[in-house]
Design an enzyme around this catalytic site. Structure first.
Site, PDB file in Angstrom:
ATOM      1  N   SER A  90       1.769 -13.654 -35.744  1.00  0.00           N
ATOM      2  CA  SER A  90       1.602 -14.617 -34.500  1.00  0.00           C
ATOM      3  C   SER A  90       2.944 -15.480 -34.323  1.00  0.00           C
ATOM      4  O   SER A  90       4.195 -14.741 -34.034  1.00  0.00           O
ATOM      5  CB  SER A  90       0.473 -15.549 -34.706  1.00  0.00           C
ATOM      6  OG  SER A  90       0.035 -16.206 -33.386  1.00  0.00           O
ATOM      7  N   ASP A 182      -5.439  -8.680 -26.896  1.00  0.00           N
ATOM      8  CA  ASP A 182      -4.686  -9.916 -27.214  1.00  0.00           C
ATOM      9  C   ASP A 182      -3.866 -10.300 -26.027  1.00  0.00           C
ATOM     10  O   ASP A 182      -3.184  -9.549 -25.207  1.00  0.00           O
ATOM     11  CB  ASP A 182      -3.693  -9.404 -28.424  1.00  0.00           C
ATOM     12  CG  ASP A 182      -3.188 -10.763 -29.122  1.00  0.00           C
ATOM     13  OD1 ASP A 182      -2.498 -11.690 -28.391  1.00  0.00           O
ATOM     14  OD2 ASP A 182      -2.967 -10.611 -30.330  1.00  0.00           O
ATOM     15  N   HIS A 212      -6.382 -11.103 -30.870  1.00  0.00           N
ATOM     16  CA  HIS A 212      -5.540 -11.961 -31.426  1.00  0.00           C
ATOM     17  C   HIS A 212      -6.226 -12.258 -32.882  1.00  0.00           C
ATOM     18  O   HIS A 212      -7.212 -12.857 -33.178  1.00  0.00           O
ATOM     19  CB  HIS A 212      -5.189 -13.210 -30.948  1.00  0.00           C
ATOM     20  CG  HIS A 212      -3.805 -13.741 -31.327  1.00  0.00           C
ATOM     21  ND1 HIS A 212      -2.781 -13.176 -31.334  1.00  0.00           N
ATOM     22  CD2 HIS A 212      -3.665 -14.896 -32.165  1.00  0.00           C
ATOM     23  CE1 HIS A 212      -1.750 -14.149 -31.808  1.00  0.00           C
ATOM     24  NE2 HIS A 212      -2.245 -14.969 -32.528  1.00  0.00           N
TER      25      HIS A 212
END
Length: 246
Positions: A90, A182, A212
């Site tokens: 991330s 995502d 995600h």
């Protein structure tokens, strides 16, 4: 620092891990389980870096901290500076991509590979309408906007944001993994294409139906295990590793 119970044959290999949290949350210890798993699986040292968080410390504080950690790791007596990789998830994936660019530009430390898990690469994603907003889990455009605003502060995004950089040539070979559901999927795929166009070896993994952080939510599922194994395969190839004997 995480050390394997059984070292790989290619001793001295190491990985710098950069945690996620939207540039505003988290710490190195939050990924202890994953770092230990990677260290054991690959037989290498894994060092996780604590970096300063936005908005108290906007760009370039976090990136500077990651670079200093990389330089420190390269000089560590247990580490072969020619066998180092970087990885992150991330926001940590975005920092890893930016770190690969910084290492290329400064020419002080060589990186063998960069592993980017559903990375935050492009602030412009937060500026676009999201037609699939109802499908998002754990990360949406509101989160994305808040995080990029906090991280960038008054910085020039053309300098601070990896996807805005014009020249990606010469960076470390990359593995990029992202779920098809995502919010960051499109920017991850676009960055992978640009790396390939710049003659950088890039392996892209898009997981159908995944959101995600899916692998952190359900790490023992088959899809998460394959996702992890794909990362390890890339690292073995570029760090010169074989599966350690248990």
């Amino acid at each position: 620092m995480h050390r394997p119970a059984v070292a790989a044959e290619a001793s001295g290999a190491a990985l710098l891990w950069i945690h996620g949290g939207g540039y505003v949350l988290g710490n190195a210890a939050m990924d202890d389980r994953l770092a230990r798993r990677m260290s054991h699986e690959l037989g290498i040292i894994v060092a996780a870096v604590d970096y300063r968080l936005a908005p108290e410390h906007p760009y370039p504080a976090a990136l500077t901290d990651c670079y200093e950690a990389l330089v420190w790791l390269a000089a560590h007596p247990e580490v072969d500076s020619r066998r180092m990789a970087i990885a992150g998830a991330s926001a940590g994936g975005g920092l890893a991509a930016a770190l690969a660019l910084m290492a290329r530009d400064r020419g002080e430390v060589d990186i063998a590979a960069q592993i980017l898990l559903y990375p935050m690469l492009d602030d412009r994603t937060s500026q676009r309408p999201d037609p699939d907003a109802t499908l998002r889990r754990l990360w949406n455009n509101t989160s994305n906007t808040l995080s990029w605003t906090a991280y960038l502060g008054g910085a020039d995004p053309h300098v601070a944001v990896p996807a805005r950089r014009g020249d990606l040539g010469g960076v470390a070979p990359a593995w990029i993994g992202v779920g098809a559901l995502d919010l960051l999927s499109d920017e991850a795929c676009s960055y992978a294409r640009r790396l390939c166009d710049a003659s950088v070896d890039c392996r892209l993994t898009v997981v159908p139906g995944a959101f995600h952080g899916f692998d952190a939510v359900a790490p023992h599922t088959g899809v998460a295990t394959r996702f992890f194994d794909s990362q390890c395969a890339m690292l073995r190839d570029y760090l010169g590793l074989r599966r350690p004997q248990s």
